[in-house]
Write a protein that holds these residues in place. Structure first.
Motif, PDB file in Angstrom:
ATOM      1  N   LEU A   1     -23.631  10.768 -16.971  1.00  0.00           N
ATOM      2  CA  LEU A   1     -24.721  10.749 -17.943  1.00  0.00           C
ATOM      3  C   LEU A   1     -24.372   9.906 -19.167  1.00  0.00           C
ATOM      4  O   LEU A   1     -25.197   9.158 -19.667  1.00  0.00           O
ATOM      5  CB  LEU A   1     -25.051  12.187 -18.354  1.00  0.00           C
ATOM      6  N   VAL A   2     -23.178  10.045 -19.645  1.00  0.00           N
ATOM      7  CA  VAL A   2     -22.765   9.266 -20.814  1.00  0.00           C
ATOM      8  C   VAL A   2     -21.635   8.346 -20.380  1.00  0.00           C
ATOM      9  O   VAL A   2     -20.678   8.781 -19.756  1.00  0.00           O
ATOM     10  CB  VAL A   2     -22.276  10.183 -21.957  1.00  0.00           C
ATOM     11  N   ARG A   3     -21.800   7.079 -20.705  1.00  0.00           N
ATOM     12  CA  ARG A   3     -20.759   6.117 -20.365  1.00  0.00           C
ATOM     13  C   ARG A   3     -20.291   5.441 -21.643  1.00  0.00           C
ATOM     14  O   ARG A   3     -21.094   4.973 -22.438  1.00  0.00           O
ATOM     15  CB  ARG A   3     -21.296   5.077 -19.374  1.00  0.00           C
ATOM     16  N   ILE A   4     -18.995   5.426 -21.824  1.00  0.00           N
ATOM     17  CA  ILE A   4     -18.422   4.852 -23.038  1.00  0.00           C
ATOM     18  C   ILE A   4     -17.546   3.672 -22.630  1.00  0.00           C
ATOM     19  O   ILE A   4     -16.735   3.792 -21.712  1.00  0.00           O
ATOM     20  CB  ILE A   4     -17.592   5.903 -23.800  1.00  0.00           C
ATOM     21  N   TYR A   5     -17.753   2.569 -23.296  1.00  0.00           N
ATOM     22  CA  TYR A   5     -16.972   1.362 -23.015  1.00  0.00           C
ATOM     23  C   TYR A   5     -16.211   0.950 -24.254  1.00  0.00           C
ATOM     24  O   TYR A   5     -16.699   1.106 -25.373  1.00  0.00           O
ATOM     25  CB  TYR A   5     -17.890   0.221 -22.578  1.00  0.00           C
ATOM     26  N   ARG A   6     -15.037   0.414 -24.027  1.00  0.00           N
ATOM     27  CA  ARG A   6     -14.260  -0.103 -25.146  1.00  0.00           C
ATOM     28  C   ARG A   6     -14.472  -1.601 -25.215  1.00  0.00           C
ATOM     29  O   ARG A   6     -14.435  -2.294 -24.194  1.00  0.00           O
ATOM     30  CB  ARG A   6     -12.778   0.195 -24.937  1.00  0.00           C
ATOM     31  N   VAL A   7     -14.702  -2.098 -26.409  1.00  0.00           N
ATOM     32  CA  VAL A   7     -14.849  -3.540 -26.601  1.00  0.00           C
ATOM     33  C   VAL A   7     -13.451  -4.123 -26.715  1.00  0.00           C
ATOM     34  O   VAL A   7     -12.653  -3.669 -27.525  1.00  0.00           O
ATOM     35  CB  VAL A   7     -15.670  -3.834 -27.881  1.00  0.00           C
ATOM     36  N   LYS A   8     -13.180  -5.097 -25.868  1.00  0.00           N
ATOM     37  CA  LYS A   8     -11.826  -5.655 -25.883  1.00  0.00           C
ATOM     38  C   LYS A   8     -11.615  -6.507 -27.120  1.00  0.00           C
ATOM     39  O   LYS A   8     -12.547  -7.117 -27.643  1.00  0.00           O
ATOM     40  CB  LYS A   8     -11.619  -6.508 -24.630  1.00  0.00           C
ATOM     41  N   LYS A   9     -10.361  -6.561 -27.518  1.00  0.00           N
ATOM     42  CA  LYS A   9     -10.002  -7.453 -28.618  1.00  0.00           C
ATOM     43  C   LYS A   9      -9.904  -8.877 -28.058  1.00  0.00           C
ATOM     44  O   LYS A   9      -9.637  -9.054 -26.865  1.00  0.00           O
ATOM     45  CB  LYS A   9      -8.664  -7.015 -29.223  1.00  0.00           C
ATOM     46  N   PRO A  10     -10.092  -9.895 -28.891  1.00  0.00           N
ATOM     47  CA  PRO A  10     -10.103 -11.272 -28.358  1.00  0.00           C
ATOM     48  C   PRO A  10      -8.867 -11.626 -27.547  1.00  0.00           C
ATOM     49  O   PRO A  10      -8.972 -12.332 -26.549  1.00  0.00           O
ATOM     50  CB  PRO A  10     -10.192 -12.127 -29.626  1.00  0.00           C
ATOM     51  N   ASP A  11      -7.715 -11.096 -27.900  1.00  0.00           N
ATOM     52  CA  ASP A  11      -6.512 -11.473 -27.170  1.00  0.00           C
ATOM     53  C   ASP A  11      -6.433 -10.831 -25.791  1.00  0.00           C
ATOM     54  O   ASP A  11      -5.578 -11.163 -24.987  1.00  0.00           O
ATOM     55  CB  ASP A  11      -5.270 -11.102 -27.984  1.00  0.00           C
ATOM     56  N   GLU A  12      -7.335  -9.886 -25.517  1.00  0.00           N
ATOM     57  CA  GLU A  12      -7.235  -9.200 -24.238  1.00  0.00           C
ATOM     58  C   GLU A  12      -7.944  -9.929 -23.111  1.00  0.00           C
ATOM     59  O   GLU A  12      -7.717  -9.624 -21.962  1.00  0.00           O
ATOM     60  CB  GLU A  12      -7.805  -7.785 -24.365  1.00  0.00           C
ATOM     61  N   PHE A  13      -8.852 -10.838 -23.434  1.00  0.00           N
ATOM     62  CA  PHE A  13      -9.509 -11.558 -22.346  1.00  0.00           C
ATOM     63  C   PHE A  13      -9.448 -13.063 -22.515  1.00  0.00           C
ATOM     64  O   PHE A  13      -9.696 -13.808 -21.604  1.00  0.00           O
ATOM     65  CB  PHE A  13     -10.977 -11.132 -22.236  1.00  0.00           C
ATOM     66  N   ASN A  14      -9.090 -13.523 -23.711  1.00  0.00           N
ATOM     67  CA  ASN A  14      -9.071 -14.952 -23.971  1.00  0.00           C
ATOM     68  C   ASN A  14      -7.844 -15.620 -23.405  1.00  0.00           C
ATOM     69  O   ASN A  14      -7.775 -16.823 -23.296  1.00  0.00           O
ATOM     70  CB  ASN A  14      -9.108 -15.205 -25.476  1.00  0.00           C
ATOM     71  N   ARG A  15      -6.862 -14.824 -23.079  1.00  0.00           N
ATOM     72  CA  ARG A  15      -5.582 -15.363 -22.679  1.00  0.00           C
ATOM     73  C   ARG A  15      -5.680 -15.944 -21.264  1.00  0.00           C
ATOM     74  O   ARG A  15      -6.019 -15.210 -20.331  1.00  0.00           O
ATOM     75  CB  ARG A  15      -4.565 -14.237 -22.716  1.00  0.00           C
TER      76      ARG A  15
END
Lengths: 465, 769
Positions: free
Chosen positions: B711-725
């Motif tokens: 029912l409730v879904r929580i997502y964490r927004v990644k920091k730039p270094d977590e996907f830009n690499r």
């Protein structure tokens, strides 16, 4: 004359006491003939049990002996206890020896001295908390938790040990690495070191075991236990508990899909645990700041009430939860009295889950209003907090609250404290009389108001003719 | 309803059995009122019994949170409270943007109880406040009705209002909202107003103003009072019913009430600066003018003063109107607000303020909900209204105006059904009382004069006009036969019984759901509780950083702040439309565009409600079209509502859905990794469709937590270094380190070669590339 004699005796006692608590010597008469050690690291705790055969090589009887704890493990020690061959608890006193200030030493006071040339068999139990370090310290949802144990291959003792053997008990066959010091054998989930012969006092050699341990790594970071005694037949117990999963931290996402698909998913996570309450516990509630936690079951068993507590969410490494658990027990099981003298006998801390470790405990006992001459008798040292006041229904001068706190507790600390106090039984009538008096005054006021006319001037035409 | 049936003997028994009627009727009144209180209180406890003592829904969570804050930090700190947990990064000055009456009421109760050593948690006070106040409302309604008609009618009205669904919908245990106490304040203010108009005493006018002050502190609906009372005065003036009593009561009430209402920080200078309040000042000015004219008239009663009076009155009215219009044009007085316009034009909100239109309780009322909320009362209240108009006096003019305006407003907005309910109860009470008078007259036929005298004693507060109602009715009534009478009686008793059954049923089934705890029933009748909301909020409160910022649609803002204790971007206090539109835009954009907005707003977590797994229809995908509309209102270049529909104009989520829809953030967050769960894998039970976009990956966010029933879904927004690499192979990773090392060593070695700087330069540039 008699007075003088007594005071002299007292002085002597104090002198002996002072000396004995502060400084001891290592008796050269004592030799440990054989030590069997079990190091149980299958749960989150490290439980070490020694079976010691003590030999008195001297002539004079030995009344006490010393038990030592390594410097490195000093901080983690939660409990140490000794028993003789009859399984009777022996008294332990913390002590020190000149030249070995860095070692934590306890003096065991024997009930029956070991005579010269004789032997005695004793068991010593140690429980260490936070001695198993998760390594790696962060794992993903699907991974197993690996932990590292660092200990001592030899039995740490101030005495010369003729022969010793250690068994390390794990709950798994998956062992990444362990120290190999011959002779050793590895069978199933056990590693046996020894026998080693003729090991000198205070010998240390590092023992490392790196292995899989998925048992729940839950730490109760804080528990506040509130016991409210009522002389009307009820004792209310309420525990406010904060729990943290102190195993390897969860790395990366938590996927509900994986968690639901596969029941073995999240092997290191904790879905639920069991709390045992006294058999007479009733009206149990389990809630947090947002209300009831509706995911729990209660089973009434013969000798206990078993609660299957499920936190709102599964606990992964680094996740925390916080809740309140409360219940009532009848007072006749815990409260004894003769005349106006009362004795309360209850547990300092109660079971929260198996192999629990409690960082900090605060126990508060609320006694009925008007209790005096309060004497507390604790089974082990804890720091007493000042007596405070608690006000609840129909209280006028407040109820005394006795509280004490202790850090680093384990299951072995589930023991009874005793609280003696005096309560004049006539005071029981105070609260009902207060209600009666209030209602009486209220009705009297109404009667007076209705019967008498308080108006300053009469209205010209009244409603009633 | 036991209380309604008790009300009947009150009328009958008094007639002959007891001589001490005053004492007996007081006893009956007190008994009936306390029973009404009890019945009203008990019928509101369904939610507490079925679930637990918990705050419901959305707004109550904010009220509860601020009450808890006030109890903890004190009143003055509450007034100065700057809540940095809301509307990040703007924050909210709570003390200045809230009607504090509710918090002060429960805070005062809490304080009194704790002074008496009664340790009741503030949550329980908040939960039970509305049911307790429903009893007070019943008493206020009784007083109001007995002021208008008779005590018997008052008892009927009190019993009606205690259980009527239209009121209990807003005052069940746990629905801790302004309306719960405001209806009491409303009824009590009206009662005091009638009292002061009747008596013309300053005392009652001041009481009216005080009660009005309480109402202002409690609910924005006070505007209804401050327009209805002037309207009453105005209509009385037009009817030529000017009197000194009216003059005194209105001028005292207006001045004191105005000054006091301005003491509420949230109201401030609005009473003299906005159009909504101008009717009151205009009527005040008019009343003054007429007062002056009347005074002049009294100096010289002869001559053509009458015409002058009428003319002067009209001139004064026109002048006042012109002044108001002029001031509005000059900008001194704020024009009507959008919410006000939407009361006159139901389509206004849909076009201009989608955020108001998006709330279901702001929709126009359907006929069935009139019947559902008021049952038999909706059919009987016109009777009472007719009698009031037929036997008109100053007070009954008021109730007629009250009824007419409330009927209109209730027709415009479902929510305003609440203001209609009290007056319907009053008028239906009058109608039932008249009916019983007619039917039970039989006993007294041999001695009609005695009856009249006694009824005068009994209904001691009714005016002279009361007698007139009986006299013309009597000849009609005497024609009724025994059978007709008892038949009518029985029919009406059955009606009342059906009414009480309906009220209990409606309260229990429609209005007693906490909405944060859901229950589902299995085939064997066993109940399963779906506690996903609290699971998610509990997770947020324990396992995220203390200052984590949660982005969600505004519906859940108060709950996240109240239960999760975390910072939100938007919440149910929808004061900043552009901020909400920004969140709506983030939800409606694709992932990378949304990521830009989210980094701009410092979002740490995103929370969405997804009902597809259990068939919960109030989820974010179903609300999504409003997010798009609100976002389009502020960002018409980036968001187009049509993009989210299929070519045929359908709103779908399956493979036929539009591409924009399938790739927007809300869609992705709802269906992320849902595609292989469920019995036909990934089937959405709410929409009854298989999602069109499946098996996608998220680049900028990662799933942080999903509750047990999705029912409730929580997502964490990644920091730039977590996907830009960029992903590098192991061999490549070691290159730069060895390179720098060699560079350093070579540099050291070359320290001697100062005469060849050009070569070193060339090398450096090459390495930088």
């Amino acid at each position: 004359m008699a007075k003088l004699k007594y005071s002299f005796l007292f002085l002597l006692y104090v002198l002996i006491k002072c000396e004995s608590t502060n400084v001891d010597t290592i008796s050269s008469d004592i030799r440990l003939k054989n030590v069997d050690r079990t190091v149980d690291i299958s749960s989150q705790l490290v439980k070490i049990a020694l079976k010691v055969t003590l030999e008195n090589t001297g002539r004079s009887p030995v009344k006490n002996f010393l038990v030592a704890v390594e410097k490195s493990a000093k901080e983690n020690l939660a409990f140490v206890g000794t028993k003789d061959y009859n399984n009777k608890d022996l008294r332990l006193v913390e002590t020190s020896v000149k030249g070995y200030d860095y070692v934590k030493l306890y003096r065991v006071e024997l009930k029956e001295p070991v005579n010269g040339g004789g032997t005695g068999i004793f068991t010593v139990d140690y429980v260490y908390t936070k001695a198993l370090i998760p390594y790696p310290n962060a794992i993903s949802q699907q991974e197993d938790q690996l932990v590292k144990y660092t200990g001592n291959i030899y039995v740490y003792s101030p005495y010369y040990i003729a022969s010793q053997k250690s068994t390390v008990v794990l709950n798994t066959k998956t062992i990444e690495a362990f120290t190999k010091l011959k002779p050793f054998t590895q069978q199933d989930s056990n590693i046996v070191y020894g026998p080693y012969t003729n090991v000198g006092p205070f010998s240390e050699k590092e023992l490392n075991v790196h292995f899989k341990n998925n048992s729940p790594f839950l730490t109760v970071t804080h528990v506040e236990r509130l016991i409210e005694v009522s002389h009307w037949g009820n004792i209310a117990v309420e525990e406010v508990i904060e729990i943290e999963h102190t195993g390897a931290k969860l790395k990366g996402p938590f996927s509900r899909y994986d968690y639901q698909q596969d029941h073995h998913s999240g092997p290191a996570s904790v879905r639920s645990y069991k709390t045992l309450l006294p058999a007479s516990a009733s009206d149990v509630y389990y809630r947090d700041a947002n209300g009831n936690i509706s995911t729990s079951n209660m089973k009434v068993k013969k000798d206990s009430v078993e609660l299957d507590l499920r936190p709102r969410y599964p606990l992964f490494g680094g996740w925390r939860t916080h809740y309140t658990l409360g219940y009532n027990v009848p007072s006749y099981e815990y409260l004894y009295h003769s005349g106006n003298e009362y004795l309360l006998k209850m547990r300092v801390v109660d079971h929260i889950f198996d192999d629990m470790q409690v960082d900090e405990l605060v126990t508060k006992i609320i006694l009925p209003e008007g209790s005096i001459n309060i004497k507390t008798n604790l089974p082990y040292p804890a720091s007493m907090l000042p007596i405070s006041q608690h006000y609840t229904y129909l209280d006028t001068k407040g109820r005394p609250v006795i509280s004490f706190t202790k850090r680093n507790l384990v299951e072995n600390h589930i023991q009874d404290f005793q609280l003696r106090y005096t309560f004049p039984r006539l005071l029981m009538l105070q609260e009902p009389l207060l209600v009666v008096g209030f209602l009486y005054a209220l009705f009297l006021c109404v009667i007076i108001y209705v019967r008498l006319d308080f108006s300053i001037h009469k209205p010209e035409h009244q409603h009633k003719d | 309803m036991p209380s309604t049936s008790i009300a009947r003997p009150e009328n009958g028994q008094n007639k002959g059995l007891f001589n001490n009627t005053a004492g007996l009727s007081t006893l009956i009144t007190v008994t009936v009122l306390s029973l009404a209180w009890l019945a009203g209180f008990a019928s509101r406890l369904f939610a507490v019994i079925r679930f637990e003592s918990i705050i419901h829904e959305f707004d109550p969570w904010f009220n509860y949170r601020s009450t808890a804050y006030m109890v903890q930090h004190g009143f003055y700190n509450f007034l100065n409270w700057f809540d940095e947990r809301a509307w990040y990064p703007l924050g909210r000055i709570v003390g200045g943007t809230v009607y504090p009456g509710l918090m002060i009421t429960s805070g005062t109760i809490h304080w009194i109880l704790h002074t008496l050593n009664i340790p009741i948690h503030i949550r329980d006070i908040c939960v039970f406040l509305a049911p307790v106040f429903s009893g007070l409302t019943a008493i206020a309604t009784y007083l109001l009705t007995s002021e208008l008609w008779s005590r018997g009618a008052g008892l009927f009205a009190a019993c009606f209002i205690a259980i009527v669904p239209g009121y209990s919908s807003r005052s069940v245990a746990g629905s801790y909202d302004n309306e719960g106490i405001a209806i009491f304040a409303l009824q009590f203010t009206y009662y005091l107003w009638l009292k002061s108009v009747k008596s013309g005493s300053i005392f009652w006018s001041i009481c009216t103003a005080l009660s009005y002050f309480y109402m202002v502190s409690a609910w924005g609906g006070y505007v209804f009072i401050i327009n209805l009372i002037p309207l009453h005065v105005f209509v009385l003036l037009v009817m030529g019913r000017f009197s000194q009593r009216l003059f005194v009561s209105y001028s005292v009430f207006y001045i004191v009430g105005l000054l006091m209402s301005m003491q509420i920080p949230f109201v401030g200078f609005q009473p003299i600066r906005t159009s909504e309040h101008m009717a009151a000042s205009g009527v005040f000015a008019l009343l003054m003018a007429i007062g002056v004219l009347k005074y002049l008239h009294s100096l010289n009663p002869k001559g053509q003063w009458k015409q002058l009076l009428i003319l002067g009155g009209m001139v004064a009215a026109a002048a006042v109107f012109m002044v108001v219009v002029l001031l509005t044009y000059m900008g001194v007085i704020a024009p009507w607000s959008g919410r006000f316009y939407s009361l006159w034009d139901t389509a206004y909100a849909k076009i201009h303020i989608p955020i108001i239109a998006s709330v279901s309780e702001h929709q126009p009322t359907t006929w069935s909900s009139f019947f559902f909320d008021l049952h038999v009362l909706v059919c009987t209240f016109p009777v009472g209204l007719w009698y009031c108009i037929k036997n008109v006096n100053d007070e009954r003019v008021f109730v007629a105006l009250y009824a007419l305006s409330a009927v209109y407003f209730a027709g415009v907005m479902v929510r305003l059904m609440l203001t209609l309910t009290p007056v319907v109860c009053v008028l239906a009470g009058i109608a039932f009382s008249i009916l019983l008078d007619l039917v039970l007259r039989e006993d007294d036929l041999p001695m009609p004069p005695v009856d009249n005298d006694e009824s005068k004693n009994l209904y001691d507060k009714a005016g002279k006009l009361k007698k007139r109602t009986h006299e013309p009715a009597q000849p009609l009534d005497s024609g009724l036969g025994m059978n007709v009478r008892s038949g009518t009686m029985i029919a009406f008793m059955i009606l009342l019984m059906l009414f009480s059954v309906h009220c209990t049923w409606a309260t229990s089934n429609a209005y007693s759901s906490p909405s944060i705890v859901l229950a589902s029933y299995g085939n064997d009748g066993s109940r399963k509780i779906l506690d996903d909301f609290r699971e998610a909020y509990g997770w947020l409160s324990q396992n995220t950083a203390e200052d984590a910022r949660i982005m969600s649609w505004w519906d859940y803002g108060y709950q996240i702040a109240g239960m999760g204790n975390r910072t939100t971007l938007v919440d149910n206090n929808t004061w900043n439309n552009s901020h909400i539109a920004l969140v709506g835009k983030a939800m409606a954009s694709n992932e990378s565009a949304a990521y830009d907005i989210m980094t701009m707003l410092d979002v740490d977590y995103v929370l969405v409600i997804f009902g597809g797994a259990i068939g919960y229809s109030g989820d974010d995908i179903n609300k999504f079209i409003w997010m798009v509309r609100i976002a389009e209102g502020e960002h018409p270049k980036d968001i187009h509502e049509a993009d989210y529909f299929t070519e045929r104009g359908e709103y779908r989520v399956d493979s036929e859905a539009s591409k924009t829809m399938l790739n927007c953030l809300m869609y992705k967050l709802s269906y992320y990794r849902y595609d292989s769960g469920g019995s036909p894998p990934g089937y959405d039970r709410t929409r009854g469709a298989l999602p069109g976009n499946r098996g996608f990956k998220l680049t900028y966010l990662e799933e942080a937590y999903t509750t047990e029933h999705w029912l409730v879904r929580i997502y964490r927004v990644k920091k730039p270094d977590e996907f830009n690499r960029p992903r590098l192979s192991l061999a490549k990773r070691t290159v730069p380190t060895s390179n720098t090392l060699s560079k350093k060593t070579s540099k050291r070695r070359k320290g001697l070669l100062k005469n060849r700087p050009t070569i070193v330069k060339g090398k450096k540039v090459g390495r930088l590339e």
